[in-house]
Design a protein around this motif. Sequence first.
Motif, PDB file in Angstrom:
ATOM      1  N   THR A 181      22.773  74.569  -2.073  1.00 60.24           N
ATOM      2  CA  THR A 181      23.591  75.771  -1.875  1.00 60.24           C
ATOM      3  C   THR A 181      23.986  75.878  -0.414  1.00 60.24           C
ATOM      4  O   THR A 181      23.148  75.718   0.482  1.00 60.24           O
ATOM      5  CB  THR A 181      22.819  77.030  -2.305  1.00 60.24           C
ATOM      6  N   LEU A 182      25.261  76.137  -0.174  1.00 62.40           N
ATOM      7  CA  LEU A 182      25.798  76.257   1.177  1.00 62.40           C
ATOM      8  C   LEU A 182      26.274  77.686   1.427  1.00 62.40           C
ATOM      9  O   LEU A 182      26.930  78.291   0.567  1.00 62.40           O
ATOM     10  CB  LEU A 182      26.971  75.292   1.378  1.00 62.40           C
ATOM     11  N   ALA A 183      25.952  78.215   2.603  1.00 60.00           N
ATOM     12  CA  ALA A 183      26.527  79.482   3.051  1.00 60.00           C
ATOM     13  C   ALA A 183      27.880  79.186   3.693  1.00 60.00           C
ATOM     14  O   ALA A 183      28.000  78.251   4.482  1.00 60.00           O
ATOM     15  CB  ALA A 183      25.601  80.172   4.040  1.00 60.00           C
ATOM     16  N   VAL A 184      28.885  79.980   3.355  1.00 62.27           N
ATOM     17  CA  VAL A 184      30.264  79.698   3.757  1.00 62.27           C
ATOM     18  C   VAL A 184      30.794  80.795   4.687  1.00 62.27           C
ATOM     19  O   VAL A 184      30.653  81.990   4.400  1.00 62.27           O
ATOM     20  CB  VAL A 184      31.189  79.596   2.529  1.00 62.27           C
ATOM     21  N   ARG A 185      31.416  80.368   5.790  1.00 63.07           N
ATOM     22  CA  ARG A 185      32.147  81.262   6.685  1.00 63.07           C
ATOM     23  C   ARG A 185      33.512  80.636   6.962  1.00 63.07           C
ATOM     24  O   ARG A 185      33.654  79.418   6.897  1.00 63.07           O
ATOM     25  CB  ARG A 185      31.405  81.451   8.011  1.00 63.07           C
ATOM     26  N   TYR A 186      34.487  81.440   7.346  1.00 61.07           N
ATOM     27  CA  TYR A 186      35.788  80.884   7.715  1.00 61.07           C
ATOM     28  C   TYR A 186      36.521  81.842   8.647  1.00 61.07           C
ATOM     29  O   TYR A 186      36.290  83.053   8.635  1.00 61.07           O
ATOM     30  CB  TYR A 186      36.637  80.596   6.470  1.00 61.07           C
ATOM     31  N   LEU A 187      37.383  81.272   9.478  1.00 61.27           N
ATOM     32  CA  LEU A 187      38.241  82.082  10.347  1.00 61.27           C
ATOM     33  C   LEU A 187      39.514  81.297  10.655  1.00 61.27           C
ATOM     34  O   LEU A 187      39.505  80.066  10.695  1.00 61.27           O
ATOM     35  CB  LEU A 187      37.526  82.493  11.632  1.00 61.27           C
ATOM     36  N   THR A 188      40.597  82.020  10.872  1.00 57.87           N
ATOM     37  CA  THR A 188      41.890  81.423  11.202  1.00 57.87           C
ATOM     38  C   THR A 188      42.283  81.842  12.606  1.00 57.87           C
ATOM     39  O   THR A 188      42.161  83.020  12.976  1.00 57.87           O
ATOM     40  CB  THR A 188      42.967  81.862  10.196  1.00 57.87           C
ATOM     41  N   ASP A 189      42.748  80.889  13.411  1.00 61.79           N
ATOM     42  CA  ASP A 189      43.131  81.191  14.793  1.00 61.79           C
ATOM     43  C   ASP A 189      44.105  80.122  15.277  1.00 61.79           C
ATOM     44  O   ASP A 189      44.424  79.172  14.552  1.00 61.79           O
ATOM     45  CB  ASP A 189      41.898  81.234  15.691  1.00 61.79           C
ATOM     46  N   THR A 190      44.541  80.271  16.506  1.00 62.17           N
ATOM     47  CA  THR A 190      45.411  79.288  17.157  1.00 62.17           C
ATOM     48  C   THR A 190      44.661  78.675  18.320  1.00 62.17           C
ATOM     49  O   THR A 190      44.087  79.394  19.149  1.00 62.17           O
ATOM     50  CB  THR A 190      46.708  79.953  17.656  1.00 62.17           C
ATOM     51  N   VAL A 191      44.628  77.334  18.383  1.00 64.63           N
ATOM     52  CA  VAL A 191      43.845  76.646  19.414  1.00 64.63           C
ATOM     53  C   VAL A 191      44.761  76.005  20.451  1.00 64.63           C
ATOM     54  O   VAL A 191      45.917  75.675  20.173  1.00 64.63           O
ATOM     55  CB  VAL A 191      42.915  75.584  18.794  1.00 64.63           C
ATOM     56  N   ARG A 192      44.214  75.854  21.635  1.00 59.11           N
ATOM     57  CA  ARG A 192      44.972  75.293  22.758  1.00 59.11           C
ATOM     58  C   ARG A 192      45.247  73.804  22.588  1.00 59.11           C
ATOM     59  O   ARG A 192      44.495  73.081  21.928  1.00 59.11           O
ATOM     60  CB  ARG A 192      44.193  75.482  24.056  1.00 59.11           C
ATOM     61  N   VAL A 193      46.288  73.359  23.250  1.00 54.27           N
ATOM     62  CA  VAL A 193      46.516  71.929  23.394  1.00 54.27           C
ATOM     63  C   VAL A 193      45.481  71.395  24.376  1.00 54.27           C
ATOM     64  O   VAL A 193      45.260  71.990  25.436  1.00 54.27           O
ATOM     65  CB  VAL A 193      47.936  71.659  23.928  1.00 54.27           C
ATOM     66  N   PRO A 194      44.794  70.295  24.060  1.00 55.22           N
ATOM     67  CA  PRO A 194      43.804  69.739  24.990  1.00 55.22           C
ATOM     68  C   PRO A 194      44.416  69.448  26.356  1.00 55.22           C
ATOM     69  O   PRO A 194      45.601  69.109  26.469  1.00 55.22           O
ATOM     70  CB  PRO A 194      43.354  68.456  24.293  1.00 55.22           C
ATOM     71  N   THR A 195      43.604  69.565  27.391  1.00 60.85           N
ATOM     72  CA  THR A 195      44.093  69.424  28.765  1.00 60.85           C
ATOM     73  C   THR A 195      44.766  68.084  29.002  1.00 60.85           C
ATOM     74  O   THR A 195      45.822  68.006  29.646  1.00 60.85           O
ATOM     75  CB  THR A 195      42.917  69.594  29.745  1.00 60.85           C
ATOM     76  N   HIS A 196      44.196  66.982  28.473  1.00 63.05           N
ATOM     77  CA  HIS A 196      44.771  65.667  28.743  1.00 63.05           C
ATOM     78  C   HIS A 196      46.147  65.510  28.103  1.00 63.05           C
ATOM     79  O   HIS A 196      46.986  64.747  28.600  1.00 63.05           O
ATOM     80  CB  HIS A 196      43.823  64.561  28.269  1.00 63.05           C
ATOM     81  N   LEU A 197      46.413  66.254  27.030  1.00 62.98           N
ATOM     82  CA  LEU A 197      47.737  66.193  26.409  1.00 62.98           C
ATOM     83  C   LEU A 197      48.708  67.128  27.113  1.00 62.98           C
ATOM     84  O   LEU A 197      49.913  66.848  27.174  1.00 62.98           O
ATOM     85  CB  LEU A 197      47.638  66.550  24.928  1.00 62.98           C
ATOM     86  N   GLN A 198      48.197  68.234  27.650  1.00 64.43           N
ATOM     87  CA  GLN A 198      49.057  69.112  28.451  1.00 64.43           C
ATOM     88  C   GLN A 198      49.603  68.359  29.659  1.00 64.43           C
ATOM     89  O   GLN A 198      50.774  68.504  30.031  1.00 64.43           O
ATOM     90  CB  GLN A 198      48.277  70.334  28.926  1.00 64.43           C
ATOM     91  N   GLN A 199      48.764  67.538  30.254  1.00 68.08           N
ATOM     92  CA  GLN A 199      49.176  66.794  31.448  1.00 68.08           C
ATOM     93  C   GLN A 199      50.254  65.766  31.136  1.00 68.08           C
ATOM     94  O   GLN A 199      51.053  65.402  32.004  1.00 68.08           O
ATOM     95  CB  GLN A 199      47.961  66.119  32.076  1.00 68.08           C
ATOM     96  N   LYS A 200      50.282  65.283  29.898  1.00 66.75           N
ATOM     97  CA  LYS A 200      51.294  64.291  29.522  1.00 66.75           C
ATOM     98  C   LYS A 200      52.665  64.922  29.277  1.00 66.75           C
ATOM     99  O   LYS A 200      53.673  64.222  29.222  1.00 66.75           O
ATOM    100  CB  LYS A 200      50.854  63.548  28.259  1.00 66.75           C
ATOM    101  N   ARG A 201      52.695  66.235  29.104  1.00 66.13           N
ATOM    102  CA  ARG A 201      53.948  66.957  28.845  1.00 66.13           C
ATOM    103  C   ARG A 201      54.732  66.282  27.705  1.00 66.13           C
ATOM    104  O   ARG A 201      55.921  65.985  27.828  1.00 66.13           O
ATOM    105  CB  ARG A 201      54.808  67.019  30.109  1.00 66.13           C
ATOM    106  N   ALA A 202      54.017  66.046  26.617  1.00 64.75           N
ATOM    107  CA  ALA A 202      54.612  65.287  25.508  1.00 64.75           C
ATOM    108  C   ALA A 202      55.133  66.186  24.389  1.00 64.75           C
ATOM    109  O   ALA A 202      55.399  65.712  23.288  1.00 64.75           O
ATOM    110  CB  ALA A 202      53.585  64.310  24.940  1.00 64.75           C
ATOM    111  N   GLY A 203      55.271  67.473  24.653  1.00 64.30           N
ATOM    112  CA  GLY A 203      55.839  68.358  23.654  1.00 64.30           C
ATOM    113  C   GLY A 203      54.860  68.880  22.634  1.00 64.30           C
ATOM    114  O   GLY A 203      55.266  69.353  21.564  1.00 64.30           O
TER     115      GLY A 203
END
Length: 462
Positions: free
Chosen positions: A261-283
């Motif tokens: 038996t598993l206890a279940v939780r959930y949430l919806t949100d918006t997450v940041r672009v990782p720093t290394h991808l922000q530096q690439k400015r790849a859209g």
Amino acid sequence: MNKHLNPTFVATPDFSFFKRMKISCGRTLNRFIRTLSTFARHPGLSIAAASRDAAEAAAIYRLLQNPKLTEENVMEGYRNETIRCMQATGESVFLCVQDTTEVNYTHLKHTPDLGNCRAPKSKGLFVHSGLVLTTSGLSLGLLHQKIWSRDPELKGQRKVNRPYEEKESYKWTETAKASKESLPSSIRLVHMGDREADFFEFFHHLEKDEQSYVVRAVQNRITEEDGRFLFDEIRQRPVAGHLAVSIPRDTRKGVPARETTLAVRYLTDTVRVPTHLQQKRAGFAPLSCTLIHVIEVTPLPDQSPIEWFLVTNLPVTSLEDASEKVAWYVKRWRIERFHYVLKSGCEVEKLQERQADRLRKLLLWYSIIALQLQHLTELARQQPEAPCTLVMEDEEWRVLYRIANKTNTVPDQPPSLREVIFALAKLGGFLGRKSDGDPGVKVIWRGLQAFRTVFENYRFLL
């Protein structure tokens, strides 16, 4: 009831669906179909040992060198058959489970173009597959497979500055894109992956292609609005409910299959672009997703509780939605079973080819054979009371019934799938005691080989 397999599979493997494959030479195509049947009857044997005579062995070796028969056109033919099977179910949502396995060929010391494996001084190939399952967990076939070797010259080089398309991790996006091609608009794929698939570029490209995913998360991502860590945040949420699941056996840890038996939780949100991808400015843009957290309520003694974080872009607004995604993820282990059948049943790591391109062809061919066996085994477990004529002809089940029951009298009605599978397993050495549970793939495979030998001799004597 839909027939996903050809009914002549059990005793006489049938790969006639490849006749629809786009290839200019009919003789080459017929030889390929006969070769698959030969390999299916004698998995794990060398080409010479599996062949009826020296002439057939020579024909198979010529086939491996034939430039008209490529990995691409074989995969396309098998992919089309997989899509046909998907449509035959009448369902609209399917799981596309991706994973990679390593095939070790260190013993082939004189075979060029083999790359480094994970273990020191080992050589071999990597196989990344997109396996299609129904949402109930029935394996239907492959939509894509990529086989490659690692370039020894790239070992130790930094990968950060390479374009994403040149990285090994691009295999996830490559498979997702290839899996979507030519799919009917009525079919929707949900891409499944383990923690290796939890990286931002993969999710970004799935969003761009309007594809869905459920992936086990390992990255404790940061929310875009207020910089909270998602793992920490969800652990503080109240439990939304509980879910009973079947956990497969973990042979590496020696943990048996069980219900928990598993206890279940959930949430919806918006997450940041990782720093290394922000530096690439790849859209890249912030990612809207839902995190589902499950933790085992009653773990086994001396075992840490199961704890998963699953990330998805599918809507989750209720316990029922969250439980559905968890139930889908539990079925991800089917691809590990496929790798087991490929290595332990087909014994592909014992192949002796001296050219890597021939090894890649053989790995694809044996993948097709392995999945037919896996489909048969799973079908019997999901529909145990279905008539065996779903996968057998009348002549086949009548011969098997006589062998299994040591009688010349057969019933008027065909036995069930479960009865047939147990009969085959007993031919393969399965004892069938109460404590043994359902037979595994390996004993069924051995039983199939024994039955095919008897059946071929039976037909020869008629």
